[in-house]
Design a protein around this motif. Structure first.
Motif, short mmCIF file in Angstrom:
data_model
loop_
_atom_site.label_atom_id
_atom_site.label_comp_id
_atom_site.label_asym_id
_atom_site.label_seq_id
_atom_site.Cartn_x
_atom_site.Cartn_y
_atom_site.Cartn_z
N LEU A 20 1.69 -13.37 9.09
CA LEU A 20 1.44 -12.59 8.05
C LEU A 20 0.29 -13.37 7.08
CD1 LEU A 20 2.27 -11.00 5.16
CD2 LEU A 20 3.66 -13.23 4.40
N ASN A 21 0.01 -14.70 7.18
CA ASN A 21 -1.17 -15.41 6.55
C ASN A 21 -2.24 -14.96 7.25
OD1 ASN A 21 0.21 -16.30 4.45
ND2 ASN A 21 0.92 -18.29 5.80
N ILE A 22 -2.41 -14.97 8.80
CA ILE A 22 -3.34 -14.54 9.59
C ILE A 22 -3.70 -12.92 9.30
CG2 ILE A 22 -4.18 -14.30 11.93
CD1 ILE A 22 -2.31 -16.84 12.72
N VAL A 23 -2.84 -12.43 9.08
CA VAL A 23 -2.76 -11.09 8.80
C VAL A 23 -3.84 -10.70 7.65
CG1 VAL A 23 -1.96 -8.67 8.26
CG2 VAL A 23 -1.14 -10.15 10.25
N SER A 43 -0.15 -6.85 14.67
CA SER A 43 0.39 -7.85 13.97
C SER A 43 0.95 -7.39 12.39
CB SER A 43 -0.63 -9.00 13.66
OG SER A 43 -1.23 -9.57 14.58
N LEU A 44 0.55 -6.46 11.97
CA LEU A 44 0.80 -5.73 10.82
C LEU A 44 2.22 -5.15 11.07
CD1 LEU A 44 -2.19 -4.21 9.02
CD2 LEU A 44 -0.60 -5.74 8.02
N TYR A 45 2.29 -4.50 11.93
CA TYR A 45 3.55 -4.01 12.28
C TYR A 45 4.75 -4.88 12.59
CZ TYR A 45 2.04 0.90 13.38
OH TYR A 45 1.57 2.15 13.24
N GLN A 46 4.30 -6.10 13.41
CA GLN A 46 5.31 -7.14 13.35
C GLN A 46 5.76 -7.61 11.92
OE1 GLN A 46 3.67 -10.50 15.76
NE2 GLN A 46 5.52 -11.78 15.30
N GLN A 136 5.93 -4.84 -1.88
CA GLN A 136 5.28 -5.44 -0.79
C GLN A 136 5.56 -4.55 0.61
OE1 GLN A 136 7.95 -8.86 -1.04
NE2 GLN A 136 6.30 -9.92 -2.07
N MET A 137 6.46 -3.88 0.74
CA MET A 137 6.38 -2.96 1.51
C MET A 137 5.54 -1.85 1.57
SD MET A 137 8.05 -2.15 4.38
CE MET A 137 9.61 -3.12 4.37
N SER A 138 5.07 -1.35 0.50
CA SER A 138 4.47 -0.17 0.11
C SER A 138 3.07 -0.73 0.34
CB SER A 138 4.15 0.23 -1.33
OG SER A 138 3.42 1.11 -1.67
N VAL A 139 2.45 -2.27 0.16
CA VAL A 139 1.17 -2.50 0.53
C VAL A 139 0.95 -2.69 2.08
CG1 VAL A 139 -0.06 -4.74 0.52
CG2 VAL A 139 1.03 -4.00 -1.77
N LEU A 140 2.22 -3.25 2.71
CA LEU A 140 1.95 -3.24 4.14
C LEU A 140 1.79 -1.86 4.88
CD1 LEU A 140 4.58 -5.88 5.32
CD2 LEU A 140 2.32 -6.23 5.47
N ASN A 141 2.51 -0.82 4.16
CA ASN A 141 2.48 0.55 4.77
C ASN A 141 0.94 1.04 4.55
OD1 ASN A 141 5.07 0.70 5.66
ND2 ASN A 141 5.76 1.75 3.85
N SER A 142 0.50 0.95 3.52
CA SER A 142 -0.78 1.32 3.20
C SER A 142 -1.83 0.70 4.02
CB SER A 142 -1.29 1.00 1.50
OG SER A 142 -2.47 1.31 1.19
N MET A 143 -1.85 -0.72 4.39
CA MET A 143 -2.65 -1.40 5.14
C MET A 143 -2.59 -0.92 6.58
SD MET A 143 -1.76 -5.18 3.73
CE MET A 143 -3.05 -5.96 4.93
N LYS A 145 -1.76 2.37 7.43
CA LYS A 145 -2.38 3.65 7.14
C LYS A 145 -3.87 3.46 7.14
CE LYS A 145 -2.70 7.74 4.47
NZ LYS A 145 -3.21 8.14 3.19
N GLN A 146 -4.39 2.62 6.37
CA GLN A 146 -6.15 2.51 6.45
C GLN A 146 -6.30 2.12 7.81
OE1 GLN A 146 -7.86 3.63 3.87
NE2 GLN A 146 -5.72 4.11 2.83
N LEU A 147 -5.61 0.82 8.30
CA LEU A 147 -6.21 0.47 9.56
C LEU A 147 -6.05 1.62 10.73
CD1 LEU A 147 -7.31 -2.02 10.71
CD2 LEU A 147 -4.91 -2.46 11.02
N SER A 148 -5.12 2.32 10.66
CA SER A 148 -4.89 3.50 11.61
C SER A 148 -6.24 4.36 11.45
CB SER A 148 -3.78 4.38 11.49
OG SER A 148 -2.48 3.58 11.94
N GLU A 149 -6.60 5.02 10.15
CA GLU A 149 -7.65 5.87 10.02
C GLU A 149 -8.93 5.09 10.51
OE1 GLU A 149 -7.48 6.83 5.87
OE2 GLU A 149 -5.62 7.91 5.93
N VAL A 150 -8.99 3.58 10.10
CA VAL A 150 -10.47 3.12 10.63
C VAL A 150 -10.50 3.05 12.05
CG1 VAL A 150 -11.47 0.83 10.91
CG2 VAL A 150 -10.73 1.60 8.83
N ILE A 151 -9.27 2.91 12.71
CA ILE A 151 -9.34 2.86 14.31
C ILE A 151 -9.87 4.30 14.94
CG2 ILE A 151 -7.98 2.88 16.21
CD1 ILE A 151 -6.14 0.49 14.78
N GLU A 152 -9.07 5.30 14.45
CA GLU A 152 -9.58 6.63 14.55
C GLU A 152 -10.98 6.91 14.54
OE1 GLU A 152 -7.18 9.84 12.97
OE2 GLU A 152 -5.32 8.73 13.39
N LYS A 153 -11.60 6.50 13.48
CA LYS A 153 -12.96 6.62 13.11
C LYS A 153 -13.97 5.88 13.92
CE LYS A 153 -12.04 7.88 8.35
NZ LYS A 153 -12.22 7.91 7.17
N GLN A 154 -13.47 4.67 14.30
CA GLN A 154 -14.11 3.68 15.15
C GLN A 154 -14.12 4.17 16.45
OE1 GLN A 154 -13.04 -0.38 14.98
NE2 GLN A 154 -14.13 -0.81 13.37
#
Length: 167
Positions: A20-23, A43-46, A136-143, A145-154
């Motif tokens: 969590l803290n590293i994430v 790590s976020l999924y974990q 807290q769950m919503s924040v993780l879900n949002s993170m 989602k945003q990370l998935s979009e960044v991966i696709e764009k990269q």
């Protein structure tokens, strides 16, 4: 209070058994490659999976709680359809047709003059805790989602760059 101890243990366990803290540190640092983003995503999924398991433990613990049994409501873990996260919801157990659903259960209980001040205080505390856990769950879900979009764009950027440099 009993639930405060449950939550203290939950947060301690989350910090010890997940990255969590590293994430959070990585999420707000430079991510130079798709591989780094994908590792962060894992790590976020974990963390989220561990939080889902913790929520289920809270639901299981409250099944036998005196206040929830006596007042005819329970906490359930409801899976969000698209995000993959789970959210905590109130449901009535008395089967009365006029009973409110979800978040309005607490309000009906607080407004009920037949319920003791101590029980109302406990219901209020449980609702506050539920709101924080869902946030807290919503924040993780949002993170995620945003990370998935960044991966696709990269990936798109890398593919376009490779296509342009080959020609």
């Amino acid at each position: 209070m009993e639930s405060e101890l449950i939550l203290d243990n939950m947060y301690r366990d989350l910090a010890i058994h997940t990255p969590l803290n590293i994430v959070f540190k990585q999420f707000f640092s430079e991510l130079k490659s798709v591989d780094e983003c994908e590792q962060l995503q894992l790590s976020l999924y974990q963390v989220r999976e561990h939080l889902i398991q913790q929520h289920q433990a809270i639901v299981d613990k409250l099944k036998s709680h005196d206040v929830t049994k006596a007042l005819g409501f329970r906490l359930i873990q409801d899976k969000a359809s698209s995000s993959g996260g789970h959210f905590l919801r109130w449901r009535t157990t008395l089967g009365l047709k006029k009973q409110p659903k979800g978040g309005l259960i607490w309000k009906a209980l607080i407004d009920d003059s037949n319920i003791s001040i101590a029980a109302k205080k406990r219901v209020t505390q449980m609702e506050k805790e539920r709101l924080v856990l869902n946030m807290q769950m919503s924040v993780l879900n949002s993170m995620l989602k945003q990370l998935s979009e960044v991966i696709e764009k990269q990936i798109d950027i890398e593919q376009e760059y490779n296509r342009q440099t080959v020609n």
